[in-house]
Design a protein around this motif. Structure first.
Motif, PDB file in Angstrom:
ATOM      1  N   GLU A  25       0.827  -1.209   0.000  1.00 26.57           N
ATOM      2  CA  GLU A  25       0.000   0.000   0.000  1.00 26.57           C
ATOM      3  C   GLU A  25       0.861   1.259   0.000  1.00 26.57           C
ATOM      4  O   GLU A  25       0.554   2.241  -0.689  1.00 26.57           O
ATOM      5  CB  GLU A  25      -0.916  -0.002   1.222  1.00 26.57           C
ATOM      6  CG  GLU A  25      -1.863   1.199   1.265  1.00 26.57           C
ATOM      7  CD  GLU A  25      -2.806   1.153   2.453  1.00 26.57           C
ATOM      8  OE1 GLU A  25      -3.536   2.133   2.649  1.00 26.57           O
ATOM      9  OE2 GLU A  25      -2.796   0.142   3.186  1.00 26.57           O
ATOM     10  N   GLU A  26       1.970   1.234   0.749  1.00 25.96           N
ATOM     11  CA  GLU A  26       2.815   2.426   0.801  1.00 25.96           C
ATOM     12  C   GLU A  26       3.504   2.700  -0.541  1.00 25.96           C
ATOM     13  O   GLU A  26       3.863   3.842  -0.838  1.00 25.96           O
ATOM     14  CB  GLU A  26       3.877   2.275   1.896  1.00 25.96           C
ATOM     15  CG  GLU A  26       4.749   1.037   1.785  1.00 25.96           C
ATOM     16  CD  GLU A  26       4.191  -0.155   2.532  1.00 25.96           C
ATOM     17  OE1 GLU A  26       4.988  -1.052   2.882  1.00 25.96           O
ATOM     18  OE2 GLU A  26       2.963  -0.189   2.774  1.00 25.96           O
ATOM     19  N   ASP A  27       3.675   1.638  -1.370  1.00 24.74           N
ATOM     20  CA  ASP A  27       4.240   1.835  -2.704  1.00 24.74           C
ATOM     21  C   ASP A  27       3.209   2.437  -3.653  1.00 24.74           C
ATOM     22  O   ASP A  27       3.534   3.283  -4.492  1.00 24.74           O
ATOM     23  CB  ASP A  27       4.734   0.505  -3.283  1.00 24.74           C
ATOM     24  CG  ASP A  27       5.817  -0.132  -2.444  1.00 24.74           C
ATOM     25  OD1 ASP A  27       6.735   0.595  -2.012  1.00 24.74           O
ATOM     26  OD2 ASP A  27       5.754  -1.354  -2.213  1.00 24.74           O
ATOM     27  N   PRO A  61       1.594   6.768  -2.014  1.00 24.73           N
ATOM     28  CA  PRO A  61       2.703   7.410  -1.286  1.00 24.73           C
ATOM     29  C   PRO A  61       2.290   8.589  -0.435  1.00 24.73           C
ATOM     30  O   PRO A  61       3.125   9.169   0.256  1.00 24.73           O
ATOM     31  CB  PRO A  61       3.628   7.851  -2.427  1.00 24.73           C
ATOM     32  CG  PRO A  61       2.730   8.044  -3.604  1.00 24.73           C
ATOM     33  CD  PRO A  61       1.652   7.006  -3.449  1.00 24.73           C
ATOM     34  N   GLY A  62       1.015   8.988  -0.481  1.00 21.13           N
ATOM     35  CA  GLY A  62       0.555  10.062   0.387  1.00 21.13           C
ATOM     36  C   GLY A  62       0.258  11.346  -0.357  1.00 21.13           C
ATOM     37  O   GLY A  62       0.592  11.528  -1.530  1.00 21.13           O
TER      38      GLY A  62
END
Length: 349
Positions: A331-333, A336-337
């Motif tokens: 998910e963080e890949d 990324p925000g």
């Protein structure tokens, strides 16, 4: 007659660097006609992968429809595999390669599957430089539908259906025109040449075509056929002899000065070329195209490594994709925000 392979193998069979025996690279017993050149190609693929010590689960074999496309059943039974619809293997290979770049992809096709219904698929796989070993088992006829001439049958060639009136599609010449970075031709009856070519194609970074003349013993092995065993043996000419040297192996072969060339591939492996044709340089694309044309004019079947670009970008390099296979992205890949999104928006203002 049985179609079940015995499970017993001699306990002292040779093993490769991974501890596998050749049995680990075999498949089911072939149901093709006895003497079919396709079985010899399957055997060469098996031997090449065994000698390269490729873990079977790291290779994905893909095919379409035809006698040739049945052959993945007969080698590397422990590998990934997908048998697609007629002529659509390149699309499946493209999708699989983009999803998981860590696998080795080997597409197996025939002259009908590639040069007729699959032509549009083939040309786009070439121009995109898809990282795949693309093996065409070329017999000049449609074996599954009783021997009609295929698009690679030479004009004037005699089959059981009569004399072919149409010019042949030369797949290596077409691949060169479209920008293929590895182009070779071989003969199913020449394992000494074919096995090193397969090894080199596997190590190549980009689209690697090997067009293999593979006589059909049932429908196209008669007098007058330019794809018969007798005709190929009488008209074959070799551009070079290829020796594949894997990384870390001492190079011991020597040739007379001026008659050899060495090419280092992206993974550190090496090709040693003993050139039989005068002034042959497989890195010279124009010379390769001219030599292929001359071989057609002289009714020769030119074999060997015809062209290679050792410094090339494959489809992942061109698209600048992520290094990880898609199924390993977290998910963080993928998210990324908001900060990363704001930076993208700022760059577009």
């Amino acid at each position: 007659m049985t179609y079940v392979k015995p499970s017993f193998r001699h306990p002292e069979l040779p093993k490769n660097d991974l501890g596998f025996t050749k049995k680990d690279y075999e498949g089911a017993i072939s149901t093709l006609c006895g003497g079919c050149g396709h079985d010899s190609i399957s055997g060469a693929i098996t031997q090449a992968c065994f000698e390269m010590a490729i873990a079977p689960h790291r290779l994905a074999k893909l095919s379409g429809i035809g006698c040739s496309s049945k052959t993945p059943t007969y080698f590397l039974g422990n590998s990934h595999g997908f048998n697609s619809v007629h002529g659509r293997m390149p699309s499946v290979a493209t999708g699989a390669n983009l999803a998981n770049r860590d696998l080795i992809y080997m597409g197996v096709s025939g002259d009908g599957d590639t040069a007729s219904i699959g032509m549009g698929q083939f040309v786009h796989a070439v121009r995109r430089n898809l990282n795949v070993v693309y093996i065409v088992m070329n017999n000049g006829c449609y074996g599954l539908t009783k021997g009609q001439d295929s698009a690679t049958a030479d004009v004037g060639s005699v089959s059981k259906n009569g004399i072919n009136s149409f010019n042949a599609i030369d797949l290596p010449a077409l691949a060169l025109e479209l920008g293929a970075t590895f182009v070779a031709r071989s003969f199913s009856g020449d394992r000494t040449q074919l096995i090193p070519l397969i090894k080199a194609a596997v190590s190549h970074h980009g689209f690697a075509l090997i067009d293999v003349i593979s006589p059909c013993v049932t429908f196209n092995n008669n007098t007058g056929s330019t794809k018969s065993y007798d005709y190929v043996r009488e008209h074959i000419t070799t551009a070079d002899v290829v020796d594949y040297v894997p990384p870390g192996e001492e190079i011991t072969m020597e040739y007379a000065e001026g008659s050899s060339a060495e090419l280092t591939l992206h993974d550190g492996s090496m090709l040693q070329l003993h050139k039989l044709a005068p002034n042959w340089d497989p890195r010279d694309k124009l010379a390769a195209m001219q030599r292929i044309y001359l071989s057609r004019v002289n009714k020769e079947i030119l074999t060997g490594l015809l062209y290679i670009d050792p410094d090339t970008q494959d489809l992942h390099d061109i698209l600048n994709t992520v290094d990880k296979p898609l199924n390993e992205l977290r998910e963080e890949d993928l998210c990324p925000g908001s900060g990363a999104l704001e930076e993208i928006n700022r760059s577009l203002r």
